[in-house]
Write an enzyme that holds these catalytic residues in place. Structure first.
Site, PDB file in Angstrom:
ATOM      1  N   SER A 137      45.294  22.956  64.561  1.00 49.14           N
ATOM      2  CA  SER A 137      46.071  23.029  65.794  1.00 49.14           C
ATOM      3  C   SER A 137      47.563  22.837  65.511  1.00 49.14           C
ATOM      4  O   SER A 137      48.166  23.675  64.838  1.00 49.14           O
ATOM      5  CB  SER A 137      45.533  22.016  66.800  1.00 49.14           C
ATOM      6  OG  SER A 137      46.100  22.217  68.073  1.00 49.14           O
ATOM      7  N   SER A 138      48.184  21.776  65.970  1.00 45.44           N
ATOM      8  CA  SER A 138      49.583  21.520  65.626  1.00 45.44           C
ATOM      9  C   SER A 138      49.757  21.496  64.114  1.00 45.44           C
ATOM     10  O   SER A 138      50.766  21.965  63.584  1.00 45.44           O
ATOM     11  CB  SER A 138      50.045  20.192  66.233  1.00 45.44           C
ATOM     12  OG  SER A 138      51.371  19.900  65.877  1.00 45.44           O
TER      13      SER A 138
END
Length: 300
Positions: A137-138
């Site tokens: 994700s991030s």
């Protein structure tokens, strides 16, 4: 986004006597941003050793990601160092929206992580010629950014449910703001470019670089409602252009049922320059395939 349980955080703080303990590096202060640095350095390490930077997701932490993933438990048996950066933001996200972070030596979170790599090479005997990055994700966004801005540091990356390098840019965003900038257009899969445009964007972040580019492995689920699925194809377009690859082949149900593997150019699952995995019906985010990462990195 994934949330950490109290159990997961506590489990991540491994016993000091363990051969694979997670240790906070209190004397790392190279910056330029205030990320925390955690490492796993096996007691039986043979140096110089490969290094893997493993970058956590939003609402996450270095401690949590060390237990959500299996890199810590694999470090001793495969003789590698793991670096777990810890976000400075209250939401646990890394800055991938500012020009500073997107640019080589621009002064953002990406440069701080590269300074962690240099620190680990000097203090623990890490091999700067065998340094890799992965994240969710991030952390996957940051994986793309690091591979794009620091091709002289990272030899390969494996990104789980992220977005293309530069996709999350937000005008006016700074490397020190909390929370970091957020691009709804990119997150929703509405930011599209040609392969050439994506490639030019990545090259613009380190315009004087003429050396080899890192190999890339991209994972994404078709049911991702956080960083939507069109980001998968955009990322594949980007790296195929950066790596100069024009042909591809697909294999269904690889490495498991419902996953479609795409290999660009020549090579195999472990040797190709660019490999993608589209996971049918999988949401945010694709489960980590650690042993495949190690094989792709040439560690296992």
């Amino acid at each position: 986004m994934q949330f950490l349980t109290r159990f997961a955080v506590l489990a991540g703080l491994a016993t000091i006597g363990s051969s694979q303990s997670l240790t906070k590096v209190n004397d790392f202060n190279a910056g330029p941003t205030k990320l925390g640095m955690y490492v796993v350095v096996p007691k039986t390490l043979t140096t110089p050793a490969p290094m893997i930077v493993a970058v956590h997701h939003c609402q996450g932490s270095a401690q949590g990601y060390s237990t959500e993933s299996k890199y810590m438990s694999l470090a001793s048996s495969h003789n590698f160092i793991v670096i777990f950066p810890n976000s400075k933001s209250g939401g646990g996200c890394f800055d991938v929206a500012s020009t500073a972070t997107l640019t080589h030596n621009g002064g953002g979170d990406s440069q701080t992580i590269v300074n962690m790599v240099k620190y680990a090479a000097e203090k623990y005997g890490g091999d700067l010629n065998r340094t890799f990055v992965t994240g969710t994700s991030s952390g996957a966004m940051m994986t793309n950014v690091l591979v794009g801005a620091y091709p002289d540091v990272f030899k390969a990356g494996s990104a789980y449910s992220g977005v293309p390098d530069g996709c999350f840019y937000v005008a006016g965003s700074t490397a020190t703001q909390d929370p970091p900038g957020w691009s709804n257009s990119c997150a929703n899969g509405q930011t599209t470019k040609t392969a050439q445009q994506w490639g030019d964007l990545t090259r613009s972040y380190y315009p004087n670089y003429t050396g080899p580019r890192p190999r890339m492995q991209i994972w994404h689920g078709t049911a991702d409602n956080t960083l939507h699925y069109p980001n998968y194809q955009e990322a594949m377009k980007q790296w195929s252009n950066v790596l100069g690859l024009t042909t591809s082949k697909q294999t269904a149900n690889t490495p498991q049922s419902g996953y479609t593997q795409t290999i660009y150019g020549d090579g195999t699952t472990t040797t190709a320059q660019l490999v993608g995995y589209s996971a049918q019906g999988v949401g945010h985010s694709v489960p980590i395939h650690e042993t495949m990462d190690l094989a792709f990195f040439g560690i296992a």
